[in-house]
Write a protein that holds these residues in place. Structure first.
Motif, PDB file in Angstrom:
ATOM      1  N   ILE A  50     -34.811  18.481 -67.689  1.00  0.00           N
ATOM      2  CA  ILE A  50     -35.427  18.093 -68.132  1.00  0.00           C
ATOM      3  C   ILE A  50     -36.499  18.818 -68.090  1.00  0.00           C
ATOM      4  N   GLU A  51     -36.701  18.929 -66.444  1.00  0.00           N
ATOM      5  CA  GLU A  51     -38.200  19.812 -66.372  1.00  0.00           C
ATOM      6  C   GLU A  51     -38.231  21.151 -67.295  1.00  0.00           C
ATOM      7  N   ALA A  52     -36.797  22.095 -67.205  1.00  0.00           N
ATOM      8  CA  ALA A  52     -37.103  23.135 -67.390  1.00  0.00           C
ATOM      9  C   ALA A  52     -37.292  22.953 -69.279  1.00  0.00           C
ATOM     10  N   ALA A  53     -36.724  21.864 -69.806  1.00  0.00           N
ATOM     11  CA  ALA A  53     -36.999  21.838 -71.726  1.00  0.00           C
ATOM     12  C   ALA A  53     -38.941  21.245 -71.718  1.00  0.00           C
ATOM     13  N   GLU A  56     -40.683  24.922 -70.515  1.00  0.00           N
ATOM     14  CA  GLU A  56     -40.573  25.392 -72.412  1.00  0.00           C
ATOM     15  C   GLU A  56     -41.433  24.956 -73.371  1.00  0.00           C
ATOM     16  N   ALA A  57     -41.574  23.690 -73.823  1.00  0.00           N
ATOM     17  CA  ALA A  57     -41.894  23.061 -74.477  1.00  0.00           C
ATOM     18  C   ALA A  57     -43.142  23.257 -74.181  1.00  0.00           C
ATOM     19  N   GLU A  58     -44.134  23.381 -73.192  1.00  0.00           N
ATOM     20  CA  GLU A  58     -45.546  23.489 -72.662  1.00  0.00           C
ATOM     21  C   GLU A  58     -45.856  24.883 -72.784  1.00  0.00           C
ATOM     22  N   ARG A  62     -48.690  27.457 -75.360  1.00  0.00           N
ATOM     23  CA  ARG A  62     -49.535  27.659 -75.090  1.00  0.00           C
ATOM     24  C   ARG A  62     -49.837  28.829 -75.612  1.00  0.00           C
ATOM     25  N   VAL A  63     -48.272  29.687 -75.651  1.00  0.00           N
ATOM     26  CA  VAL A  63     -48.344  30.449 -76.712  1.00  0.00           C
ATOM     27  C   VAL A  63     -49.154  30.437 -78.324  1.00  0.00           C
ATOM     28  N   ARG A  64     -48.981  29.936 -78.782  1.00  0.00           N
ATOM     29  CA  ARG A  64     -48.900  29.128 -79.995  1.00  0.00           C
ATOM     30  C   ARG A  64     -50.789  28.788 -80.131  1.00  0.00           C
ATOM     31  N   GLU A  65     -51.004  28.206 -79.709  1.00  0.00           N
ATOM     32  CA  GLU A  65     -52.706  28.056 -78.773  1.00  0.00           C
ATOM     33  C   GLU A  65     -53.521  29.805 -78.733  1.00  0.00           C
ATOM     34  N   ALA A  66     -52.058  30.061 -77.933  1.00  0.00           N
ATOM     35  CA  ALA A  66     -52.785  32.289 -77.845  1.00  0.00           C
ATOM     36  C   ALA A  66     -52.808  32.315 -79.108  1.00  0.00           C
ATOM     37  N   SER A  67     -51.709  32.416 -79.614  1.00  0.00           N
ATOM     38  CA  SER A  67     -51.278  33.558 -80.894  1.00  0.00           C
ATOM     39  C   SER A  67     -52.866  32.833 -81.579  1.00  0.00           C
ATOM     40  N   ARG A  68     -53.155  31.359 -82.243  1.00  0.00           N
ATOM     41  CA  ARG A  68     -54.219  30.890 -82.466  1.00  0.00           C
ATOM     42  C   ARG A  68     -56.009  30.976 -82.672  1.00  0.00           C
ATOM     43  N   ARG A  69     -55.958  31.639 -81.058  1.00  0.00           N
ATOM     44  CA  ARG A  69     -57.232  31.701 -80.872  1.00  0.00           C
ATOM     45  C   ARG A  69     -57.162  33.298 -81.129  1.00  0.00           C
ATOM     46  N   ALA A  70     -56.384  34.029 -80.899  1.00  0.00           N
ATOM     47  CA  ALA A  70     -56.374  35.630 -81.477  1.00  0.00           C
ATOM     48  C   ALA A  70     -56.575  35.709 -82.946  1.00  0.00           C
TER      49      ALA A  70
END
Length: 83
Positions: A50-53, A56-58, A62-70
């Motif tokens: 569960i922790e790994a999942a 991964e979701a977090e 973070r990647v989606r948010e960084a992409s949106r900002r870029a």
């Protein structure tokens, strides 16, 4: 253990017995990673903790948010580069 693939909703499923599920600490709704061995002859089913999942979701969030900002910041430059 030898099991038979069963047809379910246009796909296939492997039914695992209760002893195997208990051994792997799995149940209905458990998340697993399914992959093929490097030689292409084996199907590997690996329980995901569960922790790994959650990590991964977090990470994906973070990647989606960084992409949106870029894109918001450099969208015009990206469009020019794409031309």
């Amino acid at each position: 253990m030898i099991e038979t693939l069963r047809s379910i909703d246009g796909g296939c499923a492997i039914i695992l017995d209760a002893a195997t599920l208990d051994l792997l600490k799995l149940g209905v709704g458990s998340r697993v990673e399914v992959s093929v061995s490097p030689d292409g002859k084996r199907l590997l089913v690996t329980p995901i903790e569960i922790e790994a999942a959650d990590e991964e979701a977090e990470h994906r969030a973070r990647v989606r948010e960084a992409s949106r900002r870029a894109i918001a910041r450099h969208g015009a430059a990206f469009k020019k580069l794409a031309e």
